[in-house]
Each structure stands twice: as C-alpha cells, then as structure tokens.
Design a protein around this motif. Structure first.
Motif, PDB file in Angstrom:
ATOM      1  N   ASP A   8      -0.479  -9.450  14.517  1.00 55.25           N
ATOM      2  CA  ASP A   8      -1.563  -9.805  13.603  1.00 55.25           C
ATOM      3  C   ASP A   8      -1.128  -9.824  12.145  1.00 55.25           C
ATOM      4  O   ASP A   8      -1.696 -10.556  11.328  1.00 55.25           O
ATOM      5  CB  ASP A   8      -2.738  -8.826  13.772  1.00 55.25           C
ATOM      6  CG  ASP A   8      -2.330  -7.385  13.483  1.00 55.25           C
ATOM      7  OD1 ASP A   8      -1.379  -6.894  14.132  1.00 55.25           O
ATOM      8  OD2 ASP A   8      -2.962  -6.755  12.617  1.00 55.25           O
ATOM      9  N   GLU A   9      -0.118  -9.027  11.783  1.00 54.08           N
ATOM     10  CA  GLU A   9       0.279  -8.928  10.375  1.00 54.08           C
ATOM     11  C   GLU A   9       0.999 -10.176   9.879  1.00 54.08           C
ATOM     12  O   GLU A   9       1.014 -10.442   8.681  1.00 54.08           O
ATOM     13  CB  GLU A   9       1.147  -7.690  10.163  1.00 54.08           C
ATOM     14  CG  GLU A   9       0.401  -6.385  10.399  1.00 54.08           C
ATOM     15  CD  GLU A   9       1.150  -5.182   9.865  1.00 54.08           C
ATOM     16  OE1 GLU A   9       2.242  -5.372   9.279  1.00 54.08           O
ATOM     17  OE2 GLU A   9       0.646  -4.062  10.018  1.00 54.08           O
ATOM     18  N   LYS A  65      -3.346   0.155  -0.937  1.00 52.65           N
ATOM     19  CA  LYS A  65      -2.796  -0.275   0.346  1.00 52.65           C
ATOM     20  C   LYS A  65      -1.616  -1.208   0.091  1.00 52.65           C
ATOM     21  O   LYS A  65      -1.746  -2.226  -0.592  1.00 52.65           O
ATOM     22  CB  LYS A  65      -3.862  -0.983   1.181  1.00 52.65           C
ATOM     23  CG  LYS A  65      -3.344  -1.479   2.520  1.00 52.65           C
ATOM     24  CD  LYS A  65      -4.437  -2.185   3.324  1.00 52.65           C
ATOM     25  CE  LYS A  65      -3.895  -2.775   4.616  1.00 52.65           C
ATOM     26  NZ  LYS A  65      -4.945  -3.455   5.406  1.00 52.65           N
ATOM     27  N   VAL A  66      -0.468  -0.867   0.663  1.00 52.40           N
ATOM     28  CA  VAL A  66       0.749  -1.622   0.402  1.00 52.40           C
ATOM     29  C   VAL A  66       1.698  -1.386   1.578  1.00 52.40           C
ATOM     30  O   VAL A  66       1.573  -0.398   2.297  1.00 52.40           O
ATOM     31  CB  VAL A  66       1.380  -1.165  -0.945  1.00 52.40           C
ATOM     32  CG1 VAL A  66       1.844   0.286  -0.887  1.00 52.40           C
ATOM     33  CG2 VAL A  66       2.504  -2.093  -1.385  1.00 52.40           C
ATOM     34  N   LYS A 111      -9.693  -6.383  -1.637  1.00 51.44           N
ATOM     35  CA  LYS A 111      -8.994  -5.099  -1.600  1.00 51.44           C
ATOM     36  C   LYS A 111      -9.938  -3.949  -1.275  1.00 51.44           C
ATOM     37  O   LYS A 111      -9.499  -2.900  -0.799  1.00 51.44           O
ATOM     38  CB  LYS A 111      -8.336  -4.814  -2.956  1.00 51.44           C
ATOM     39  CG  LYS A 111      -7.152  -5.662  -3.285  1.00 51.44           C
ATOM     40  CD  LYS A 111      -5.951  -5.336  -2.426  1.00 51.44           C
ATOM     41  CE  LYS A 111      -5.344  -3.992  -2.751  1.00 51.44           C
ATOM     42  NZ  LYS A 111      -4.124  -3.726  -1.963  1.00 51.44           N
ATOM     43  N   MET A 112     -11.210  -4.122  -1.529  1.00 47.26           N
ATOM     44  CA  MET A 112     -12.168  -3.015  -1.434  1.00 47.26           C
ATOM     45  C   MET A 112     -13.081  -3.151  -0.217  1.00 47.26           C
ATOM     46  O   MET A 112     -14.248  -2.785  -0.262  1.00 47.26           O
ATOM     47  CB  MET A 112     -13.007  -2.957  -2.719  1.00 47.26           C
ATOM     48  CG  MET A 112     -12.186  -2.674  -3.964  1.00 47.26           C
ATOM     49  SD  MET A 112     -11.335  -1.089  -3.912  1.00 47.26           S
ATOM     50  CE  MET A 112     -12.732   0.025  -4.042  1.00 47.26           C
ATOM     51  N   ALA A 127      -8.605  -4.365   4.357  1.00 47.23           N
ATOM     52  CA  ALA A 127      -8.212  -4.628   2.972  1.00 47.23           C
ATOM     53  C   ALA A 127      -6.867  -5.353   2.936  1.00 47.23           C
ATOM     54  O   ALA A 127      -5.983  -5.106   3.766  1.00 47.23           O
ATOM     55  CB  ALA A 127      -8.118  -3.320   2.202  1.00 47.23           C
ATOM     56  N   VAL A 128      -6.696  -6.238   1.978  1.00 48.99           N
ATOM     57  CA  VAL A 128      -5.445  -6.988   1.838  1.00 48.99           C
ATOM     58  C   VAL A 128      -4.386  -6.082   1.204  1.00 48.99           C
ATOM     59  O   VAL A 128      -4.654  -5.426   0.197  1.00 48.99           O
ATOM     60  CB  VAL A 128      -5.666  -8.238   0.962  1.00 48.99           C
ATOM     61  CG1 VAL A 128      -4.339  -8.957   0.719  1.00 48.99           C
ATOM     62  CG2 VAL A 128      -6.659  -9.167   1.626  1.00 48.99           C
ATOM     63  N   PRO A 129      -3.186  -6.008   1.772  1.00 46.18           N
ATOM     64  CA  PRO A 129      -2.145  -5.147   1.184  1.00 46.18           C
ATOM     65  C   PRO A 129      -1.469  -5.787  -0.009  1.00 46.18           C
ATOM     66  O   PRO A 129      -1.417  -7.014  -0.133  1.00 46.18           O
ATOM     67  CB  PRO A 129      -1.160  -4.970   2.349  1.00 46.18           C
ATOM     68  CG  PRO A 129      -1.333  -6.198   3.169  1.00 46.18           C
ATOM     69  CD  PRO A 129      -2.767  -6.610   3.046  1.00 46.18           C
ATOM     70  N   GLY A 130      -0.939  -4.947  -0.883  1.00 47.74           N
ATOM     71  CA  GLY A 130      -0.177  -5.417  -2.035  1.00 47.74           C
ATOM     72  C   GLY A 130      -1.008  -5.513  -3.295  1.00 47.74           C
ATOM     73  O   GLY A 130      -2.238  -5.522  -3.257  1.00 47.74           O
TER      74      GLY A 130
END
Length: 359
Positions: free
Chosen positions: A159-160, A293-294, A332-333, A340-343
C-alpha cells in the motif's frame, strides 16, 4: 581593485574555527577573506555585525516531485524556501510519479530545463531508481547527463508504494545497481533508503487492529530493527560489490558505530541524518502530533544523542533535510496516524535548526 560585494563585521565560519573577518565577492564567487576593514572598496557592502558568515549550504536530500504540484512548480516555490534558510544548492531526487519506470534519459532534459528556467539558486540532481532497465541505463545516464548519485528504496511496498509513486527494488536489483555503480566508478554513488518492509507491514496491521492512533504507533510499526537489518544488509552488499554507498536519513543511533566499523574495514560507506531526528523524538506527540509522521520514523532520545555524537565525531558526514514539498495541513492532520501523509518541508530550516540546536 573594487569588489562587487564586501560582507563586513561578521564572524566567518571555517571548518575548524570561527573568526572575525570580512569577505569579498567577485562575480558571485568568494574572492578573498581578510581581517576586518582590510579588503578595500566595494560597489556594495553588507553589515553582518552580530551574524555568522558561511558559504551557502548544500542540501543533498530533497524531494520536489511529491503531492499536489508538479516538479517545475515546486522548483520555483521550494528554491525560495531554500534560499531563505541559507541553502544555495539543493539536490532534488528525480522521480516521475505518474510513471516511475520512465527512462531518465527521457525525463532528465525536461527536469534540467525546469531548473534552469525557474530555480532561484544552483541545483544538482540525484535519481530514484526502481527498474532493471533504469539500472542498465545508469552508465549512459552518468556520461550523457552527468547525474552520478542514484537512490534505491528497500522500502515502500504494497500500500505504501502508491502514496509516492515509488518503485522499491528487490535484493537482486539492488545488488545489480551496486555492481553497476562500481563499474561506472567515481564519483558515482548508490544511495539507499533502508527499511525491512516485511517486518513493518505485519506490525502495521497489528497496531491498526488495536486502533492505536498516536505518533508513537508509527514508530512502533517501523521499529529500530527494521532499519537496522536493512542498513546492515546494505553495508554487506556494498562490501561484496565494492560499490560506494550513501545511507540516507539514518535514524538509529547504533548505526553510527556500524558505519564507523565498516569504514575501518575498508567499505566505502557514508551516512546522513536529518535535523528532525536530532531535535524530535517519538514521544513528542503532544508537541507535533501527526505533523511529525515521516519515514523512517522518529526514534528515541538515546538515538538522537548518538546521532549528535556521530556528527561531532565525523562518523555521520552528511546532513540532509529530506524535504518533501508542502502538503495541505488537513492531509497531515487526519484522525488516524495511519491516514496522515508522511513527510514535511525542511530545507529552509536545515541551517537554522543546526545553528540553534547544534552550535
């Protein structure tokens, strides 16, 4: 002789010391560094009293192909961000999100034109390599386009992969890539995002089922051992192939010792870390929450201290922002850490954070 510019009154930063000095610039290039008031006249003068004066920063780890805006738009906006923060040469990693298998021989001319037309500052390029055909084209890519650093992902599967449009390589492809880099020779270098995804996918499923939503859950699902195993495997492959290896965004404190030992054993490997792994930890949910999140994730305070020590000792030789172009805050929130979207952007804060927290 009248210089184009003299910067006076500041403290000039050298590799091993900081001294009071003036800097003369001719044609955009540093022409002289001398004692205060010793460099004569200039057409323009900048008073840097109370400030540090240092060469522009090179950010070796930048992503400009992500999310809502295309590469050429991001070049324009993100080089503003870089210049404000003291970065004068970013090195974006080329990736065509719509088709990550596209030949870089076809994609590079357009990317170079975008930088030449829209960037405020200098730039170099790396490239994200995800197919055997792209690996086979690396010698031609190096000779014709001058791009000599190539990033391989031991991450972003299942999925990533769809989040960023990245194609991960399997071990056979990574070994083929390392062997190809060795054959190209200096200054070619393989870069690696080292995470063992078979460990991660199982843990993610477990914590999602347990309905964990906190920042620390993201780290727990991508534990130290997932990065540790992949990092040690990548170093072993570099040893066996004789290739040059650059470990990007190293988060694990123990990795500093592995890099030191590898170098002592003649393996051509260097490591990079990022400011967020130095000043934030997985326990900072109350400070930053899902904004942090990263990938790889934030670690604990002990790893942060070991990374700081690695920078001071020179065992960690590179610092990159892993800048990811601006993501809309609602993305992101989201309610869950898993959605949430990473980075996040970081180029403009790379130098300010190091001056604030590391000097």
């Amino acid at each position: 002789v009248t210089a184009d510019l003299i910067i006076h009154g500041g403290r000039v930063v050298f590799p091993d010391t900081t001294i009071a000095a003036d800097v003369a610039v001719e044609g955009g290039i540093i022409a002289a560094v001398g004692e205060p008031q010793s460099l004569g006249d200039a057409r323009r003068r900048i008073d840097a009293t109370g400030l540090h004066v240092l060469p522009g920063i090179i950010d070796p780890h930048v992503h400009l192909q992500t999310f809502q805006d295309p590469f050429d738009v991001n070049v324009m906006t993100e080089t503003h961000n870089a210049a404000i923060g003291g970065v004068t040469t970013p090195i974006p990693m080329l990736l065509n999100r719509e088709d990550a298998s596209l030949s870089f021989l076809e994609y590079f001319p357009w990317a170079r034109q975008a930088v030449e037309e829209k960037s405020l500052i200098d730039s170099a390029f790396s490239a994200v390599i995800g197919t055997t055909k792209q690996i086979d084209e690396l010698p031609q890519f190096a000779s014709e386009c001058g791009v000599c650093s190539y990033k391989f992902y031991m991450a972003y599967t299942q999925d990533e992969a769809s989040v960023f449009g990245i194609l991960a390589v399997d071990d056979a492809q990574f070994l083929h890539g390392l062997e190809t880099v060795r054959k190209i020779g200096m200054p070619a270098m393989a870069m690696v995002h080292a995470e063992n995804m078979s460990i991660i996918h199982n843990l993610k499923a477990k914590y999602i089922a347990e309905e964990r939503r906190d920042l620390r859950a993201w780290t727990d699902a991508r534990p130290d051992i997932a990065e540790e195993e992949a990092t040690r495997r990548a170093i072993w492959y570099a040893k066996e192939t004789g290739s040059r290896l650059y470990i990007v965004h190293m988060t694990i404190g123990r990795g500093v010792e592995w890099v030191r030992q590898a170098q002592a054993n003649g393996i051509n490997v260097i490591a990079e870390t990022c400011p967020h792994y130095l000043v934030l930890t997985k326990d900072d949910d109350d400070k930053v929450g899902r904004l942090a999140k990263v990938n790889p994730p934030l670690r604990d305070a002990e790893s942060a201290e070991l990374l700081w020590a690695g920078l001071r000792s020179g065992d960690v030789t590179c610092l990159g922002s892993d800048h990811s172009t601006v993501v809309a805050k609602p993305d992101k929130m989201k309610d869950s850490i898993w959605d949430a979207v990473p980075g996040f952007p970081g180029m403009g804060m790379l130098l300010p954070i190091m001056l604030s927290e590391g000097y």
